[in-house]
Design an enzyme around this catalytic site. Sequence first.
Site, short mmCIF file in Angstrom:
data_model
loop_
_atom_site.label_atom_id
_atom_site.label_comp_id
_atom_site.label_asym_id
_atom_site.label_seq_id
_atom_site.Cartn_x
_atom_site.Cartn_y
_atom_site.Cartn_z
N GLY A 92 0.84 -1.20 0.00
CA GLY A 92 0.00 0.00 0.00
C GLY A 92 0.87 1.24 0.00
O GLY A 92 1.48 1.58 1.01
N SER A 98 4.91 7.60 2.95
CA SER A 98 5.52 6.70 3.92
C SER A 98 6.79 6.06 3.37
O SER A 98 7.69 5.72 4.14
CB SER A 98 4.53 5.63 4.39
OG SER A 98 4.11 4.84 3.32
N ASP A 160 -0.35 -2.25 4.69
CA ASP A 160 -1.29 -1.14 4.77
C ASP A 160 -1.97 -1.02 3.41
O ASP A 160 -2.14 0.05 2.87
CB ASP A 160 -0.55 0.16 5.14
CG ASP A 160 -1.51 1.27 5.57
OD1 ASP A 160 -2.70 0.98 5.81
OD2 ASP A 160 -1.07 2.43 5.65
N HIS A 163 -6.77 -3.71 3.08
CA HIS A 163 -7.50 -3.85 4.34
C HIS A 163 -8.64 -4.87 4.24
O HIS A 163 -9.57 -4.84 5.04
CB HIS A 163 -8.02 -2.51 4.86
CG HIS A 163 -6.94 -1.49 5.01
ND1 HIS A 163 -6.01 -1.54 6.01
CD2 HIS A 163 -6.62 -0.42 4.24
CE1 HIS A 163 -5.16 -0.54 5.87
NE2 HIS A 163 -5.51 0.15 4.81
#
Length: 174
Positions: A92, A98, A160, A163
């Site tokens: 993700g 990130s 991530d 989900h």
Amino acid sequence: RKMLAGWARALGFSSGSRLRDPLAAAEHMLLAESLRQRCTWEAADSTPPAENELYQIFRRSRGASKWRQYFDVYAQTFAPFRDGPVNFLEIGVNKGGSLSMWREYFHPDSRIIGIDNAPECAAYDDPLKRVFVRIGEQQDEAFLRSVIDEFGSFDIVLDDGSHMASHTLRSFNL
């Protein structure tokens, strides 16, 4: 799916169960017993302290999206991996923030690999900084194997992604 749903019901996973997706329930039962145990992470405070270095890096990162309560757990869990290079996979990518956060947090010789199903995430691929992005579905075994073939095994995998329980279990099992 009907067969898996029947199997899940036979194993005690009703429609009101925590594992509502029959495929996820069936895959859950395929995990080793030790991996099926419930694990709870807790952060003592929902506001990370100023001395949490990872949280400070996150605050400087553009496009990073993480819940604040994760940072104490991340810092505690990942601290032992900071002294040397790691192969880090994040499932993700979203807006790519990130990836730069992990790039700054981990050892300079680490490889940061992100996977995402959105083609626009390929723009965050930056081999000169040892940040790599591959486009594909996290539940696609052939795609995941191609990523492993390219980069080798991973020291850390942070999911991530979608989900969705069945996707998470498929990538976890691989």
